[in-house]
Design an enzyme around this catalytic site. Structure first.
Site, PDB file in Angstrom:
ATOM      1  N   LYS A  99      -4.708  -6.563   3.106  1.00  0.00           N
ATOM      2  CA  LYS A  99      -4.609  -5.395   2.214  1.00  0.00           C
ATOM      3  C   LYS A  99      -6.000  -5.002   1.700  1.00  0.00           C
ATOM      4  CE  LYS A  99      -2.798  -2.314  -0.715  1.00  0.00           C
ATOM      5  NZ  LYS A  99      -3.688  -2.106  -1.802  1.00  0.00           N
ATOM      6  N   HIS A 145      -7.755  -3.234   4.425  1.00  0.00           N
ATOM      7  CA  HIS A 145      -7.161  -1.893   4.508  1.00  0.00           C
ATOM      8  C   HIS A 145      -7.864  -0.959   3.525  1.00  0.00           C
ATOM      9  CE1 HIS A 145      -4.628   1.193   2.676  1.00  0.00           C
ATOM     10  NE2 HIS A 145      -4.098   1.387   3.867  1.00  0.00           N
ATOM     11  N   ASN A 146      -8.016  -1.409   2.301  1.00  0.00           N
ATOM     12  CA  ASN A 146      -8.652  -0.567   1.293  1.00  0.00           C
ATOM     13  C   ASN A 146     -10.125  -0.300   1.624  1.00  0.00           C
ATOM     14  OD1 ASN A 146      -6.176  -1.020   0.073  1.00  0.00           O
ATOM     15  ND2 ASN A 146      -7.037  -0.972  -1.975  1.00  0.00           N
ATOM     16  N   SER A 185       0.828  -1.207   0.000  1.00  0.00           N
ATOM     17  CA  SER A 185       0.000   0.000   0.000  1.00  0.00           C
ATOM     18  C   SER A 185       0.858   1.251   0.000  1.00  0.00           C
ATOM     19  CB  SER A 185      -0.898   0.009   1.237  1.00  0.00           C
ATOM     20  OG  SER A 185      -1.643   1.195   1.248  1.00  0.00           O
ATOM     21  N   GLU A 193     -10.207   2.296   4.156  1.00  0.00           N
ATOM     22  CA  GLU A 193      -9.875   3.550   3.466  1.00  0.00           C
ATOM     23  C   GLU A 193     -11.147   4.157   2.819  1.00  0.00           C
ATOM     24  OE1 GLU A 193      -6.486   3.071   0.745  1.00  0.00           O
ATOM     25  OE2 GLU A 193      -7.699   4.045  -0.791  1.00  0.00           O
TER      26      GLU A 193
HETATM   27  P1  NBP Z   1      -0.143  -2.008 -14.273  1.00  0.00           P
HETATM   28  O1  NBP Z   1      -1.171  -2.577 -13.363  1.00  0.00           O
HETATM   29  O2  NBP Z   1      -0.538  -0.940 -15.197  1.00  0.00           O
HETATM   30  O3  NBP Z   1       0.520  -3.217 -15.101  1.00  0.00           O
HETATM   31  C1  NBP Z   1       1.444  -2.971 -16.117  1.00  0.00           C
HETATM   32  C2  NBP Z   1       2.540  -3.986 -16.068  1.00  0.00           C
HETATM   33  O4  NBP Z   1       2.007  -5.304 -16.246  1.00  0.00           O
HETATM   34  C3  NBP Z   1       3.556  -3.784 -17.191  1.00  0.00           C
HETATM   35  O5  NBP Z   1       4.824  -4.035 -16.670  1.00  0.00           O
HETATM   36  C4  NBP Z   1       3.129  -4.836 -18.210  1.00  0.00           C
HETATM   37  O6  NBP Z   1       4.146  -5.213 -19.077  1.00  0.00           O
HETATM   38  C5  NBP Z   1       2.778  -5.957 -17.290  1.00  0.00           C
HETATM   39  N1  NBP Z   1       2.045  -7.048 -17.937  1.00  0.00           N
HETATM   40  C6  NBP Z   1       0.788  -7.097 -18.420  1.00  0.00           C
HETATM   41 BR1  NBP Z   1      -0.368  -5.688 -18.466  1.00  0.00          BR
HETATM   42  N2  NBP Z   1       0.463  -8.274 -18.943  1.00  0.00           N
HETATM   43  C7  NBP Z   1       1.564  -9.039 -18.788  1.00  0.00           C
HETATM   44  C8  NBP Z   1       1.852 -10.376 -19.128  1.00  0.00           C
HETATM   45  N3  NBP Z   1       0.936 -11.165 -19.682  1.00  0.00           N
HETATM   46  N4  NBP Z   1       3.090 -10.840 -18.847  1.00  0.00           N
HETATM   47  C9  NBP Z   1       4.001 -10.059 -18.253  1.00  0.00           C
HETATM   48  N5  NBP Z   1       3.773  -8.779 -17.905  1.00  0.00           N
HETATM   49  C10 NBP Z   1       2.569  -8.261 -18.171  1.00  0.00           C
HETATM   50  O7  NBP Z   1       1.118  -1.522 -13.409  1.00  0.00           O
HETATM   51  P2  NBP Z   1       1.173  -0.681 -12.046  1.00  0.00           P
HETATM   52  O8  NBP Z   1       0.210   0.439 -12.028  1.00  0.00           O
HETATM   53  O9  NBP Z   1       2.607  -0.419 -11.835  1.00  0.00           O
HETATM   54  O10 NBP Z   1       0.659  -1.710 -10.930  1.00  0.00           O
HETATM   55  C11 NBP Z   1       1.287  -2.960 -10.723  1.00  0.00           C
HETATM   56  C12 NBP Z   1       0.530  -3.732  -9.673  1.00  0.00           C
HETATM   57  O11 NBP Z   1       0.570  -3.029  -8.448  1.00  0.00           O
HETATM   58  C13 NBP Z   1      -0.954  -3.937  -9.986  1.00  0.00           C
HETATM   59  O12 NBP Z   1      -1.358  -5.199  -9.547  1.00  0.00           O
HETATM   60  C14 NBP Z   1      -1.629  -2.868  -9.177  1.00  0.00           C
HETATM   61  O13 NBP Z   1      -2.973  -3.185  -8.867  1.00  0.00           O
HETATM   62  C15 NBP Z   1      -0.740  -2.830  -7.963  1.00  0.00           C
HETATM   63  N6  NBP Z   1      -0.782  -1.595  -7.191  1.00  0.00           N
HETATM   64  C16 NBP Z   1      -0.830  -0.392  -7.800  1.00  0.00           C
HETATM   65  C17 NBP Z   1      -0.852   0.770  -7.067  1.00  0.00           C
HETATM   66  C18 NBP Z   1      -0.874   2.099  -7.728  1.00  0.00           C
HETATM   67  O14 NBP Z   1      -0.990   3.112  -7.030  1.00  0.00           O
HETATM   68  N7  NBP Z   1      -0.759   2.181  -9.044  1.00  0.00           N
HETATM   69  C19 NBP Z   1      -0.821   0.707  -5.681  1.00  0.00           C
HETATM   70  C20 NBP Z   1      -0.747  -0.511  -5.082  1.00  0.00           C
HETATM   71  C21 NBP Z   1      -0.724  -1.657  -5.850  1.00  0.00           C
HETATM   72  P3  NBP Z   1       4.336  -4.459 -20.487  1.00  0.00           P
HETATM   73  O15 NBP Z   1       5.149  -3.260 -20.184  1.00  0.00           O
HETATM   74  O16 NBP Z   1       5.032  -5.455 -21.322  1.00  0.00           O
HETATM   75  O17 NBP Z   1       2.951  -4.122 -20.992  1.00  0.00           O
END
Ligand code: NBP
Length: 479
Positions: free
Chosen positions: A182, A185-186, A128, A189
């Site tokens: 987690k 937590h959400n 988080s 929130e």
């Molecule tokens: P995204 O959720 O937008 O995911 C993008 C990533 O997933 C890229 O690296 C992409 O690779 C990869 N990917 C996908 Br789409 N399909 C794939 C596959 N079949 N094989 C391998 N890689 C694949 O990224 P994020 O916003 O950084 O979030 C990552 C995780 O963290 C998520 O589960 C999200 O829910 C969680 N999270 C996010 C936040 C936040 O604030 N954003 C907070 C807490 C947790 P590519 O570059 O090749 O397309």
């Protein structure tokens, strides 16, 4: 093989987490992303991190020292499964795969079971704090086996947020426990945000204060028992002026709240567990209600109260709202911890609720001093059945309940929706009630469905022969 930790998935969360890891003494970080461009960009932008880039799963595995440890940060759902499958092919028994994404905990339970059969450890870890937290120190909620925690613990401790000298990470419990916590937590929130939004609405409509003036109220509240990140950012949002129109930004933002599903998961899970998380449910439903403009457009013709809402004493009203907010917040957190307790019982996890409250003190969205009070409550009594009954909270509820009732009455009379305030109060009155009309519900159930009932004065299960002579008979317990 020279990296002690690897990250797969280099979008915003993964790249920030990788940089955080690399910045800590003792870590060398291998990085891999499905499409090469993200890896190249990260390496180019951060030479100081000393990343070891990999361009295939084989290369990635070869760059990690044993036991190989990799954190997956990709889109939740199928992408996560795809990455796990690929890693399982190149990893060996004893290695550790961590899913740091926002997985739904039943998926984590399923994945842990499947991966364990290969001898590889699988850890679902809730992370988080958003992008900022990933880079500077998130709150981390790992599940998984005790064996994986031995290797993973020190690594996660090195990157977690720190609250009063303690890293905001603890081994929550086995398999899906981390993602479960987690999720809750959400949910909490959601409730906290809705309560703050209701407080703002009541003050605005009751006193006519401007958003900037209400920002001052929140900033003031942030120096007391309500001190929290969410109160702090609320003041900032309310103070913001829209550059284009010169109006308060909050008046320009469309009033339809989005959601990514974790609130709904929390409520769905609570429904199956039979835990009343009414504050979280109302907060989730309030977002849904806001997001149906077609319904709101037609319903706008329905009447509200005749009189204008104007409080006589603005300062007294604001103080009432503050107390109502604190009381409702206590109930929302009490309900959330109740869900964790029930989830632990259902899924066989041993979860230290006090430790959970401590790792939420920094790094995450609901971070607040308040969480120390929760930790104190569970330290004094680990099996506390209702968090809100712990002395500190009971005292606050005792002090605040009259104000809380005045606020809910005022909101009701004024026609201002306050679902989280009022449902929290209803829960409070329900849980403390000596006798509930559930007795009548049991009578109704027995009448139409012969569902039977128990009596207050003797053992056994009974049924009244409603369609016959209405005498009572002993019955089989059918619930
Ligand atoms: P995204 O959720 O937008 O995911 C993008 C990533 O997933 C890229 O690296 C992409 O690779 C990869 N990917 C996908 Br789409 N399909 C794939 C596959 N079949 N094989 C391998 N890689 C694949 O990224 P994020 O916003 O950084 O979030 C990552 C995780 O963290 C998520 O589960 C999200 O829910 C969680 N999270 C996010 C936040 C936040 O604030 N954003 C907070 C807490 C947790 P590519 O570059 O090749 O397309």
């Amino acid at each position: 093989a020279s990296a002690n930790i690897g990250v797969v998935g280099l979008a915003v969360m993964g790249s920030n987490l990788a940089r955080n890891l690399a910045s800590r003494e003792g870590n060398t970080v291998a990085v891999f992303n499905r499409s090469r461009s993200k890896t190249d960009e990260l390496i180019a932008a951060h030479p100081e991190a000393g990343f070891i880039p990999a361009f295939s799963y084989e290369e990635f595995a070869a760059s990690l020292s044993k036991p190989r440890t990799a954190i997956i940060m990709v889109k939740a759902g199928r992408p996560t499964d795809a990455v796990i499958d690929s890693l399982v092919e190149v990893f060996e028994p004893g290695d550790i795969i961590v899913d740091g994404g926002n997985a739904y905990f039943p998926d984590t339970i399923r994945r842990e079971k499947a991966v364990r059969e290969t001898g590889i450890n699988f850890v679902g870890a809730g992370i988080s704090g958003g992008e900022e937290g990933a880079l500077t120190g998130p709150s981390i909620m790992p599940g998984g086996s005790d064996e994986s925690w031995i290797t993973l613990g020190p690594i996660l401790k090195s990157i977690a947020a720190v609250a009063e000298g303690e890293p905001c990470v603890t081994h929550v419990g086995h398999d899906g426990a981390g993602h479960f916590v987690k999720m809750v937590h959400n949910g909490i929130e959601y409730a906290d945000m809705q309560l703050i939004a209701e407080a703002y609405d009541l003050i605005r409509r009751g006193t006519g204060k401007t958003p900037a003036e209400i920002a001052d109220v929140f900033a003031e509240w942030n120096t007391g028992e309500l001190e929290s990140y969410l109160i702090e950012i609320t003041a900032e949002v309310l103070r913001q002026i829209d550059a284009e129109t010169g109006k308060p930004l909050v008046d320009v933002i469309l009033d339809q709240a989005g959601a990514k599903g974790t609130g709904a998961w929390t409520v769905q899970t609570a429904l199956s567990l039979g835990v009343p998380v009414s504050g979280i449910a109302e907060a989730t439903f309030a977002r849904s209600l806001s997001s149906h403009p077609e319904q709101r457009a037609v319903a706008a013709a329905l009447p509200g109260p005749d009189e204008e809402f104007q409080v006589a004493d603005a300062d007294a009203f604001i103080e009432d709202v503050r107390q109502a907010l604190f009381a409702s917040k206590i109930i929302a957190y009490s309900q959330g911890f109740d869900e964790i307790r029930a989830g632990a019982a259902e899924y066989g996890w041993t979860i230290d609720l006090g430790a959970v409250s401590k790792i939420w003190r920094a790094g995450c969205i609901i971070r607040a001093q308040f969480l120390n009070r929760i930790a104190d409550a569970y330290a004094a009594q680990t099996d506390l059945p209702v968090l809100a009954t712990a002395p500190y909270f009971a005292d606050a509820l005792t002090r605040g309940q009259a104000a809380w009732r005045r606020v809910v009455i005022a909101a009701t009379q004024a026609g201002i929706p306050s679902p989280a305030f009022s449902s929290s109060l209803a829960y409070y009155d329900g849980i403390r009630a000596e006798r509930l009309p559930a007795a009548l519900v049991q009578g109704q159930r027995d009448f139409f469905g012969a569902h039977t009932y128990k009596r207050i004065d003797k053992e056994g299960t009974f049924h009244t022969q409603w369609s016959g002579d209405r005498t009572e008979i002993e019955a089989e317990d059918t619930h």
